[in-house]
Scaffold this active site. Structure first.
Site, PDB file in Angstrom:
ATOM      1  N   CYS A   2       1.651   6.884  -4.765  1.00  0.00           N
ATOM      2  CA  CYS A   2       0.562   7.391  -5.597  1.00  0.00           C
ATOM      3  C   CYS A   2      -0.386   6.231  -5.823  1.00  0.00           C
ATOM      4  CB  CYS A   2       1.092   7.929  -6.923  1.00  0.00           C
ATOM      5  SG  CYS A   2      -0.220   8.550  -8.019  1.00  0.00           S
ATOM      6  N   GLU A 114      -4.034  11.982  -1.425  1.00  0.00           N
ATOM      7  CA  GLU A 114      -3.319  11.285  -0.356  1.00  0.00           C
ATOM      8  C   GLU A 114      -4.136  11.433   0.913  1.00  0.00           C
ATOM      9  OE1 GLU A 114      -1.601   8.670   0.484  1.00  0.00           O
ATOM     10  OE2 GLU A 114      -0.080   9.361  -0.941  1.00  0.00           O
TER      11      GLU A 114
END
Length: 271
Positions: A2, A114
């Protein structure tokens, strides 16, 4: 992993979702659609209130800095590199094990970003060609629109170069725990894109479902083995993912338009 996420919910809304008893309006943060390491972020934690007569833990919404600085660190410089802690080793790593045993939090988000490298660029990279891979960002979020509750840790660090009464004498920092990405199908997948989170990236933030919030936040739970049971991945099929503009790749860009779903990836040969 993350490395970037979005957090636009108002503090009063988060307080209602998580049953927060205490938060300071002066610590409110503006909606942030491109949260990056070292920024201040919201975290939910259970902790006694300083100088209060009642010693019981109180659920609080606090403003922390993303990038954990261990209490024993001589300088805070390494915090920007310690934004993620792996679920598989968080109980034993020196930087995280104390926080794992005693200082756990939930970091609320709308979802996280992402990046996927396009097939043509991946082929060039494999062939050793000197072309920088182009990456397509995806936004990953709960399919039902609920808060994405990321498991986190927090830590206190004292800046010994400052006097005790200095407002920045104490740093409170945090890290997001990550786990292996789900390989099962997404609840909602783009027609021309990844069909699972593992297709996007091998790691993902560890999402805590509401039935685990109280146990995770309880500071009375300190047994590492028992706590590790709480690190089990959530049930599969709760998430969706869709392509967004590559504008999110520049941390200076920030606004709700970053969450706009594209009809198709900007890189047409991703899959």
């Amino acid at each position: 992993m993350c490395g970037r996420y979005a957090a636009s919910r108002r503090p009063e809304d988060l307080a209602g979702v998580f049953g927060v008893e205490k938060w300071e309006p002066e610590e409110s943060l503006e909606p942030d659609y491109n949260v990056a390491p070292t920024k201040e972020v919201y975290a939910v934690l259970d902790r006694p209130v300083k100088d209060a007569e009642d010693p019981r833990p109180v659920r609080q919404l606090r403003k922390l800095k993303w990038g954990l600085v261990p209490s024993w660190s001589k300088t805070p410089e390494g915090g920007a590199r310690m934004i993620n802690a792996r679920a598989e080793t968080v109980h034993e790593k020196p930087a995280y094990r104390r926080a794992f045993a005693a200082r756990r939090c939930v970091i609320p988000a709308d979802g996280y970003y992402e990046w996927v490298t396009g097939k043509d660029e991946r082929d060039l990279e494999v062939e050793g060609r000197k072309k920088r891979p182009r990456k397509q960002p995806y936004f990953v979020l709960p399919a039902d629109g609920s808060v994405f509750a990321m498991a986190g840790l927090y830590e206190f660090w004292r800046d010994r170069t400052l006097p005790d009464d200095h407002p920045q004498a104490w740093w409170v920092t945090c890290s997001v725990i990550t786990t292996e990405a789900e390989q099962g199908p997404l609840a909602v997948a783009p027609a021309d894109g990844p069909h699972s989170l593992a297709d996007i990236h091998p790691r993902m933030p560890l999402m805590l479902t509401p039935d685990r919030w109280d146990a995770w936040l309880d500071p009375a739970r300190t047994d590492p083995e028992g706590l590790r049971d709480l690190l089990a991945p959530p049930p599969e099929g709760l998430m969706r993912a869709y392509p967004v503009s590559t504008a999110v790749s520049n941390v200076r860009n920030n606004g709700p338009e970053l969450l706009t779903e594209l009809e198709a990836p900007e890189e047409a040969t991703l899959f």
